[in-house]
Design a protein around this motif. Structure first.
Motif, PDB file in Angstrom:
ATOM      1  N   ILE A 162      35.970  45.097  47.486  1.00  0.00           N
ATOM      2  CA  ILE A 162      36.432  44.435  46.271  1.00  0.00           C
ATOM      3  C   ILE A 162      35.657  43.151  46.083  1.00  0.00           C
ATOM      4  N   ASN A 163      35.116  42.963  44.924  1.00  0.00           N
ATOM      5  CA  ASN A 163      34.419  41.726  44.611  1.00  0.00           C
ATOM      6  C   ASN A 163      35.418  40.732  44.045  1.00  0.00           C
ATOM      7  N   ALA A 164      35.273  40.359  42.807  1.00  0.00           N
ATOM      8  CA  ALA A 164      36.176  39.377  42.217  1.00  0.00           C
ATOM      9  C   ALA A 164      37.534  40.000  41.893  1.00  0.00           C
ATOM     10  N   MET A 165      38.561  39.190  41.984  1.00  0.00           N
ATOM     11  CA  MET A 165      39.899  39.551  41.517  1.00  0.00           C
ATOM     12  C   MET A 165      40.368  38.435  40.598  1.00  0.00           C
ATOM     13  N   GLY A 166      41.229  38.786  39.671  1.00  0.00           N
ATOM     14  CA  GLY A 166      41.637  37.750  38.732  1.00  0.00           C
ATOM     15  C   GLY A 166      42.933  38.061  38.020  1.00  0.00           C
ATOM     16  N   TRP A 167      43.328  37.087  37.224  1.00  0.00           N
ATOM     17  CA  TRP A 167      44.533  37.210  36.399  1.00  0.00           C
ATOM     18  C   TRP A 167      44.170  36.893  34.951  1.00  0.00           C
ATOM     19  N   TYR A 168      44.655  37.730  34.060  1.00  0.00           N
ATOM     20  CA  TYR A 168      44.556  37.518  32.627  1.00  0.00           C
ATOM     21  C   TYR A 168      45.976  37.470  32.067  1.00  0.00           C
ATOM     22  N   ARG A 169      46.105  36.963  30.866  1.00  0.00           N
ATOM     23  CA  ARG A 169      47.406  36.994  30.208  1.00  0.00           C
ATOM     24  C   ARG A 169      47.241  37.301  28.724  1.00  0.00           C
ATOM     25  N   GLN A 170      48.292  37.881  28.181  1.00  0.00           N
ATOM     26  CA  GLN A 170      48.271  38.228  26.767  1.00  0.00           C
ATOM     27  C   GLN A 170      49.631  37.906  26.157  1.00  0.00           C
ATOM     28  N   ALA A 171      49.614  36.972  25.218  1.00  0.00           N
ATOM     29  CA  ALA A 171      50.820  36.613  24.487  1.00  0.00           C
ATOM     30  C   ALA A 171      50.934  37.521  23.264  1.00  0.00           C
ATOM     31  N   ALA A 204      42.598  32.939  35.572  1.00  0.00           N
ATOM     32  CA  ALA A 204      41.867  32.493  36.758  1.00  0.00           C
ATOM     33  C   ALA A 204      41.275  33.706  37.453  1.00  0.00           C
ATOM     34  N   ASP A 205      40.166  33.486  38.141  1.00  0.00           N
ATOM     35  CA  ASP A 205      39.625  34.540  38.986  1.00  0.00           C
ATOM     36  C   ASP A 205      39.070  33.924  40.262  1.00  0.00           C
ATOM     37  N   ILE A 206      38.797  34.799  41.224  1.00  0.00           N
ATOM     38  CA  ILE A 206      38.363  34.313  42.534  1.00  0.00           C
ATOM     39  C   ILE A 206      37.444  35.350  43.146  1.00  0.00           C
ATOM     40  N   THR A 207      36.347  34.885  43.720  1.00  0.00           N
ATOM     41  CA  THR A 207      35.403  35.787  44.376  1.00  0.00           C
ATOM     42  C   THR A 207      35.919  36.177  45.757  1.00  0.00           C
ATOM     43  N   ASN A 208      35.265  37.164  46.361  1.00  0.00           N
ATOM     44  CA  ASN A 208      35.699  37.548  47.702  1.00  0.00           C
ATOM     45  C   ASN A 208      35.369  36.473  48.721  1.00  0.00           C
ATOM     46  N   GLY A 209      34.537  35.508  48.336  1.00  0.00           N
ATOM     47  CA  GLY A 209      34.257  34.374  49.211  1.00  0.00           C
ATOM     48  C   GLY A 209      35.210  33.208  49.001  1.00  0.00           C
TER      49      GLY A 209
END
Length: 121
Positions: A31-40, A49-54
């Motif tokens: 898995i590379n990047a993981m993140g969160w999105y939102r939709q109103a 926000a997102d975050i790399t595997n590092g």
């Protein structure tokens, strides 16, 4: 294929906190990047926000300083700690993961089913 399961949404008063979790499972090479999105309602889905595997994190200006993204690579899980919540944070929150599969030279993207966060004033 990868499945993402989110948890931790709910109803909270303004100024309160919530912690979202998203666990990935399935056939994962890495898995590379993981993140969160939102939709109103009535709005486009946007990156929170997102975050790399590092461990390098990136935040939307609207949440920087209030939200913290983190991940546990051993558990293939990403978290979103949300503090000082505001009514405008109300949305469906989706996690996503960019992952590699053996035999494929490109990354795939998986999405969770979404979890509702409602902040009352």
């Amino acid at each position: 294929q990868v499945q993402l399961v989110e948890s931790g949404g709910g109803l909270v008063q303004a100024g309160g906190s919530l912690r979202l979790s998203c666990a990935a499972s399935g056939t994962i090479f890495s898995i590379n990047a993981m993140g969160w999105y939102r939709q109103a309602p009535g709005k486009q889905r946007k990156l929170v926000a997102d975050i790399t595997n590092g461990g390098t994190a990136n935040y939307a200006d609207s949440v920087r300083g209030r939200f913290t993204i983190s991940r546990d690579n051993a558990k293939n899980t990403v978290y979103l700690q949300m503090n000082s919540l505001k009514p405008e944070d109300t949305a469906v929150y989706y996690c996503n993961a960019d992952y590699l599969r053996s035999g494929y030279p490109y990354a795939f993207r998986a999405w969770g089913q979404g979890t509702q966060v409602t902040v009352s004033s």
